[in-house]
Design a protein around this motif. Sequence first.
Motif, mmCIF file in Angstrom:
data_model
loop_
_atom_site.group_PDB
_atom_site.id
_atom_site.type_symbol
_atom_site.label_atom_id
_atom_site.label_comp_id
_atom_site.label_asym_id
_atom_site.label_seq_id
_atom_site.Cartn_x
_atom_site.Cartn_y
_atom_site.Cartn_z
ATOM 1 N N LEU A 299 -1.470 14.148 -1.415
ATOM 2 C CA LEU A 299 -0.259 14.967 -1.420
ATOM 3 C C LEU A 299 0.875 14.311 -0.628
ATOM 4 N N GLY A 300 0.521 13.602 0.451
ATOM 5 C CA GLY A 300 1.544 12.893 1.216
ATOM 6 C C GLY A 300 2.229 11.825 0.383
ATOM 7 N N ILE A 301 1.452 11.112 -0.427
ATOM 8 C CA ILE A 301 2.011 10.078 -1.304
ATOM 9 C C ILE A 301 2.881 10.719 -2.381
ATOM 10 N N ARG A 302 2.405 11.806 -2.931
ATOM 11 C CA ARG A 302 3.184 12.526 -3.951
ATOM 12 C C ARG A 302 4.473 13.072 -3.345
ATOM 13 N N PRO B 30 0.818 -1.208 0.000
ATOM 14 C CA PRO B 30 0.000 0.000 0.000
ATOM 15 C C PRO B 30 0.860 1.269 0.000
ATOM 16 N N ALA B 31 0.185 2.412 -0.078
ATOM 17 C CA ALA B 31 0.902 3.681 -0.123
ATOM 18 C C ALA B 31 1.065 4.292 1.268
ATOM 19 N N GLY B 32 -0.053 4.659 1.901
ATOM 20 C CA GLY B 32 -0.009 5.426 3.143
ATOM 21 C C GLY B 32 0.838 4.831 4.253
ATOM 22 N N PRO B 33 0.683 3.553 4.586
ATOM 23 C CA PRO B 33 1.482 2.985 5.675
ATOM 24 C C PRO B 33 2.945 2.744 5.303
ATOM 25 N N TYR B 34 3.295 2.932 4.026
ATOM 26 C CA TYR B 34 4.641 2.590 3.556
ATOM 27 C C TYR B 34 5.302 3.766 2.840
ATOM 28 N N ASP C 227 5.453 9.217 -8.615
ATOM 29 C CA ASP C 227 5.247 9.922 -9.873
ATOM 30 C C ASP C 227 3.807 9.794 -10.349
ATOM 31 N N ALA C 228 3.121 8.739 -9.929
ATOM 32 C CA ALA C 228 1.704 8.557 -10.229
ATOM 33 C C ALA C 228 1.080 7.752 -9.095
#
Length: 332
Positions: free
Chosen positions: A303-306, A252-256, A311-312
């Motif tokens: 925005l946190g992931i970016r 996943p994105a947020g926890p990592y 990049d996407a």
Amino acid sequence: MTAAFPTRRLRRLRATPALRRLAAEHALVPAQLVLPVFVKEGITAAQPIASMPGVSQHPLEALAGVVDEAVAAGIGGIMLFGVPATRDAVGSGAVDPDGILNRAITLARDAAAGRLTVQADLCLDEFTDHGHCGVLAGDGSVDNDATVDVYAQMGVAQARAGAHILGLSGMMDGQVAAVRAALDAAGFAHVVILAYSAKYASAFYGPFRDAVESTLQGDRRTYQMSPANAREGIEEALSDIDEGADVVMVKPAGPYLDILARVADVSSVPVWAYQVSGEYALIETAAAAGLIDRERAIGESLLGIRRAGADAILTYWALEAAGWLQDGKDLA
């Protein structure tokens, strides 16, 4: 008295919305968003997914309309997942040209007409009756090499159907090299490989399994990564790049976000992230309970992931967030 005040006032650049936009270190545009889309065989109308408010399974006949909506939103692509009517031990529907996912690819490719990228999930979990991402050995474990052979066939089938990008999400060793070789040998050297390189065995996938009606018993910890490991995630990404991946993914994105940032620092290819179903459901549920500001929470999470280096971003909010951006709304 004046000398006691700071000479450097960082708040100056926060005073107005215009100043905050001008001073922003990171921004997001619709073209950096990808919408996951579930296409279910045998239905005639969209079916809402209870654990993912606002997300539905779509009938094949409605897919062209989904593509048109995505094009109008200006997003970069759609990632297709198939939900077949029948499954078997080896996931034969995944390589069948008439299987639901391959038919969806062709329909989406025709509807897109080059206006966005058509991406396809390359994994067996939606097609096997046991719900694992590969072919099982006699002892019930997932047979890595036998699975990779099927992935190679699946990759060629998806390329023939018209996919621009293949999302290799199964976490089998050597999968990128095998699929790349199969694609090149079959005349599909132009097809892009997106490797789900650092894909963790996560509780945040729960609602997704409702979306694809997963039949999984047990878990996938023997092939998906342990949440305890960071260096291993970097090694997985570098290995996939060496094998020919055009893009690597953290999921996943947020926890990592720490893994995402470290992969982005060392990657020679674009780095994407998947904001998964559990991340989506948590924000939607909390917002529905009045605990958080929904739009601000969505914007802040993206925005946190970016900011961490993506990049996407694959996100179930792709259409909505793209609409906000087109309207000139600030995401934070």
